[in-house]
Motif scaffolding. Structure first.
Motif, PDB file in Angstrom:
ATOM      1  N   TYR A  85       0.828  -1.203   0.000  1.00 38.44           N
ATOM      2  CA  TYR A  85       0.000   0.000   0.000  1.00 38.44           C
ATOM      3  C   TYR A  85       0.864   1.255   0.000  1.00 38.44           C
ATOM      4  CZ  TYR A  85      -3.833  -3.147   1.268  1.00 38.44           C
ATOM      5  OH  TYR A  85      -4.769  -4.160   1.278  1.00 38.44           O
ATOM      6  N   ALA A  86       1.916   1.251   0.833  1.00 34.86           N
ATOM      7  CA  ALA A  86       2.779   2.434   0.916  1.00 34.86           C
ATOM      8  C   ALA A  86       3.487   2.692  -0.408  1.00 34.86           C
ATOM      9  CB  ALA A  86       3.802   2.255   2.043  1.00 34.86           C
ATOM     10  N   TRP A 112       2.445   2.035  -3.565  1.00 34.68           N
ATOM     11  CA  TRP A 112       1.561   2.621  -4.575  1.00 34.68           C
ATOM     12  C   TRP A 112       1.034   3.988  -4.144  1.00 34.68           C
ATOM     13  CZ3 TRP A 112       1.995   1.043  -9.221  1.00 34.68           C
ATOM     14  CH2 TRP A 112       2.298  -0.292  -9.505  1.00 34.68           C
ATOM     15  N   ILE A 113       0.784   4.173  -2.846  1.00 34.41           N
ATOM     16  CA  ILE A 113       0.369   5.506  -2.374  1.00 34.41           C
ATOM     17  C   ILE A 113       1.487   6.510  -2.589  1.00 34.41           C
ATOM     18  CG2 ILE A 113      -0.208   6.848  -0.309  1.00 34.41           C
ATOM     19  CD1 ILE A 113      -1.795   4.472   0.702  1.00 34.41           C
ATOM     20  N   GLY A 114       2.728   6.098  -2.313  1.00 32.85           N
ATOM     21  CA  GLY A 114       3.859   6.998  -2.535  1.00 32.85           C
ATOM     22  C   GLY A 114       4.018   7.371  -3.994  1.00 32.85           C
ATOM     23  N   GLY A 137       1.610   7.489  -6.143  1.00 37.73           N
ATOM     24  CA  GLY A 137       0.513   8.399  -6.455  1.00 37.73           C
ATOM     25  C   GLY A 137       0.794   9.817  -5.996  1.00 37.73           C
ATOM     26  N   ILE A 138       1.375   9.965  -4.815  1.00 36.07           N
ATOM     27  CA  ILE A 138       1.729  11.301  -4.322  1.00 36.07           C
ATOM     28  C   ILE A 138       2.759  11.946  -5.240  1.00 36.07           C
ATOM     29  CG2 ILE A 138       2.819  12.541  -2.409  1.00 36.07           C
ATOM     30  CD1 ILE A 138       1.564  10.501  -0.527  1.00 36.07           C
ATOM     31  N   TRP A 187      -2.932   3.865  -5.587  1.00 37.30           N
ATOM     32  CA  TRP A 187      -2.313   4.928  -6.384  1.00 37.30           C
ATOM     33  C   TRP A 187      -3.246   6.133  -6.490  1.00 37.30           C
ATOM     34  CZ3 TRP A 187      -3.203   7.603 -10.926  1.00 37.30           C
ATOM     35  CH2 TRP A 187      -2.101   8.268 -11.492  1.00 37.30           C
ATOM     36  N   GLY A 240      -3.135   8.109  -3.338  1.00 36.93           N
ATOM     37  CA  GLY A 240      -1.923   8.926  -3.300  1.00 36.93           C
ATOM     38  C   GLY A 240      -2.051  10.191  -4.138  1.00 36.93           C
ATOM     39  N   THR A 241      -2.689  10.081  -5.317  1.00 35.85           N
ATOM     40  CA  THR A 241      -2.876  11.288  -6.130  1.00 35.85           C
ATOM     41  C   THR A 241      -3.799  12.280  -5.442  1.00 35.85           C
ATOM     42  OG1 THR A 241      -4.708  10.258  -7.350  1.00 35.85           O
ATOM     43  CG2 THR A 241      -2.497  10.004  -8.261  1.00 35.85           C
ATOM     44  N   ILE A 272      -4.058  12.698  -2.165  1.00 38.45           N
ATOM     45  CA  ILE A 272      -3.247  13.330  -1.115  1.00 38.45           C
ATOM     46  C   ILE A 272      -2.316  14.369  -1.718  1.00 38.45           C
ATOM     47  CG2 ILE A 272      -1.485  12.895   0.646  1.00 38.45           C
ATOM     48  CD1 ILE A 272      -2.738  10.133   1.038  1.00 38.45           C
ATOM     49  N   GLY A 273      -1.776  14.094  -2.899  1.00 42.29           N
ATOM     50  CA  GLY A 273      -0.869  15.037  -3.543  1.00 42.29           C
ATOM     51  C   GLY A 273      -1.534  16.325  -3.981  1.00 42.29           C
TER      52      GLY A 273
END
Length: 447
Positions: free
Chosen positions: A154-155, A157-159, A161-162, A235, A238-239, A241-242
């Motif tokens: 998870y971290a 793909w979230i990263g 996305g950010i 992902w 993450g986008t 959050i960005g």
């Protein structure tokens, strides 16, 4: 005489010139109503207030008064000076300012952490407990390993996305580099293996067909969507959050009354000032996004976030500027990007890389006159190499086409990552230059 009208001679000292002229004309026989006197005095007072407001808008700079146009000109020169601080123009100064900005940020964060000692101590205690749980042997280790694997997935793909959406459009386009190829490889493997039950591990790091392959035609669009849903949704989160930095920047600027020196925000304010005279397509598109978000609210933000939209940074700035509640903005952005938009992008990639579409694309490349067969051969060899890997048949050697395509993709990834790193260095160096300019301006004002 006692006519009930104001004394024209005794009241002129206390009235405006326009009112005195009316009083004198009234004495000559032209009677003016008291309401007319009041209107003239209000108009005269309003004119004086406007003149005083213009005078108050002039800012004192270096001991003398400077009108706003001169201040705007100075801000423009400062901005142009900062924009010239880039690695390919002034490498030494850029690296020096970048290093100093890192030190300033570390100092600021150290100071913030020092004033929040209780939070730091609580975090360290929690970290110690987690480390002890991770290293101490016991029956809980199988759960720890499972949680660790899911957390890292998870971290990761979230990263990504950010990184894709942070930086007001200058982020690393990780969908083209990571998520898109991952969905494409799963799609190709699903049609080749007639199954999506890839062994775990090595999936998702490496895809290998299961021992018991499915029957031909059992793969559906929905089964592939379900297989890559976790990676795609993470992902998308993450986008979302960005997209928060533009929102918080504009919100803080509106609440504090300060004007952040950010090009996107200044362009947004200029667009608001010249909204009625906008003629070009780009300005109209940005104005349409701003009006949609401002008037429709939650569903307007949802509509902008649900489609591939390069102007969504403007939506975040608009929401922050007009003080849209945080959960209204973030909730709509999260639903739009992590659910609606991601399913649209997944379906597009899966359809594009489905078996019959890929075969038609390779055949179309071969039909190009002259260079078609020479271009078709590397793609055919690359697809054949992927099939061999999926079926554990890598002992036949690596085809030459695979090296050529893999080399090209690897160089593309390296170029985009290097550009992203360079943009970070330039941005931080310009941020330190802005600090220096603000310090010099404040010193000159206090002289």
């Amino acid at each position: 005489m006692s006519s009930g009208w104001p004394d024209p001679s005794g009241g002129c000292e206390r009235r405006s010139r326009a009112a005195c002229r009316i009083l004198r004309s009234g004495e000559a026989g032209v009677r003016a109503a008291p309401q007319e006197l009041l209107i003239y005095e209000m108009a005269e007072n309003g004119k004086n207030c406007d003149q005083r407001r213009v005078a108050m808008n002039k800012e004192q700079y270096n001991g003398s008064f400077t009108d706003p146009s001169s201040m705007n000109e100075k801000k423009r020169r400062d901005r142009e000076e900062r924009q010239n601080i880039v690695l390919w123009r002034q490498p030494l100064i850029t690296l020096q300012y970048f290093s100093l900005e890192i030190l300033v940020i570390l100092k600021e964060w150290t100071s913030k952490l020092w004033h929040r000692q209780s939070i730091v101590v609580s975090f360290l205690l929690l970290l110690a407990v987690l480390i002890a749980t991770y290293y101490v042997e016991g029956a809980h280790q199988k759960y720890v390993q499972r949680i660790e694997k899911q957390f890292l997935l998870y971290a990761y793909w979230i990263g990504l996305g950010i990184l894709s959406s942070v930086g007001l459009g200058t982020g690393l386009h990780t969908f083209l580099l990571y998520l898109g190829p991952h969905i494409a490889s799963v799609t190709l493997a699903a049609y080749e293996c007639n199954s999506v039950n890839f062994p775990e591990p090595p999936y998702p790091d490496q895809i290998i067909c299961p021992e018991e392959e499915g029957t031909e035609g059992t793969i559906s669009l929905w089964s592939i969507i379900s297989k890559v849903r976790i990676e795609a949704c993470m992902w998308g989160i993450g986008t979302a959050i960005g997209e928060l930095p533009p929102y918080f920047m504009a919100r803080a600027a509106r609440l504090s009354g300060a004007e952040p020196d950010d090009e996107e925000y200044q362009e947004f304010e200029e667009m608001l000032e010249h909204a009625e005279t906008a003629q070009d397509f780009a300005s109209r598109a940005k104005l349409a996004v701003q009006n949609l978000v401002q008037k429709v609210g939650f569903f307007g933000i949802l509509a902008c976030a649900s489609i591939p939209n390069p102007l969504f940074d403007l939506a975040g700035i608009t929401c922050g500027h007009f003080l849209v509640p945080f959960w209204t903005f973030f909730g709509a952005t999260l639903i739009g990007k992590a659910i609606i938009k991601m399913h649209i992008q997944k379906i597009f990639v899966i359809i594009t890389f489905s078996k019959h579409i890929v075969e038609q694309m390779v055949a179309f490349i071969g039909a190009v006159p002259g260079v078609g067969p020479s271009l078709q051969k590397p793609f055919q060899e690359y697809l054949e190499a992927q099939r061999q890997k999926l079926h554990h048949k890598s002992e036949m050697g690596t085809p030459q086409g695979e090296n050529w395509l893999s080399w090209l993709f690897e160089k593309l990834v390296v170029v985009m990552v290097c550009y992203f790193i360079l943009s970070i260095i330039n941005s931080m160096a310009q941020s330190y230059a802005k600090r220096m300019q603000q310090r010099l301006n404040s010193e000159e004002k206090t002289k």
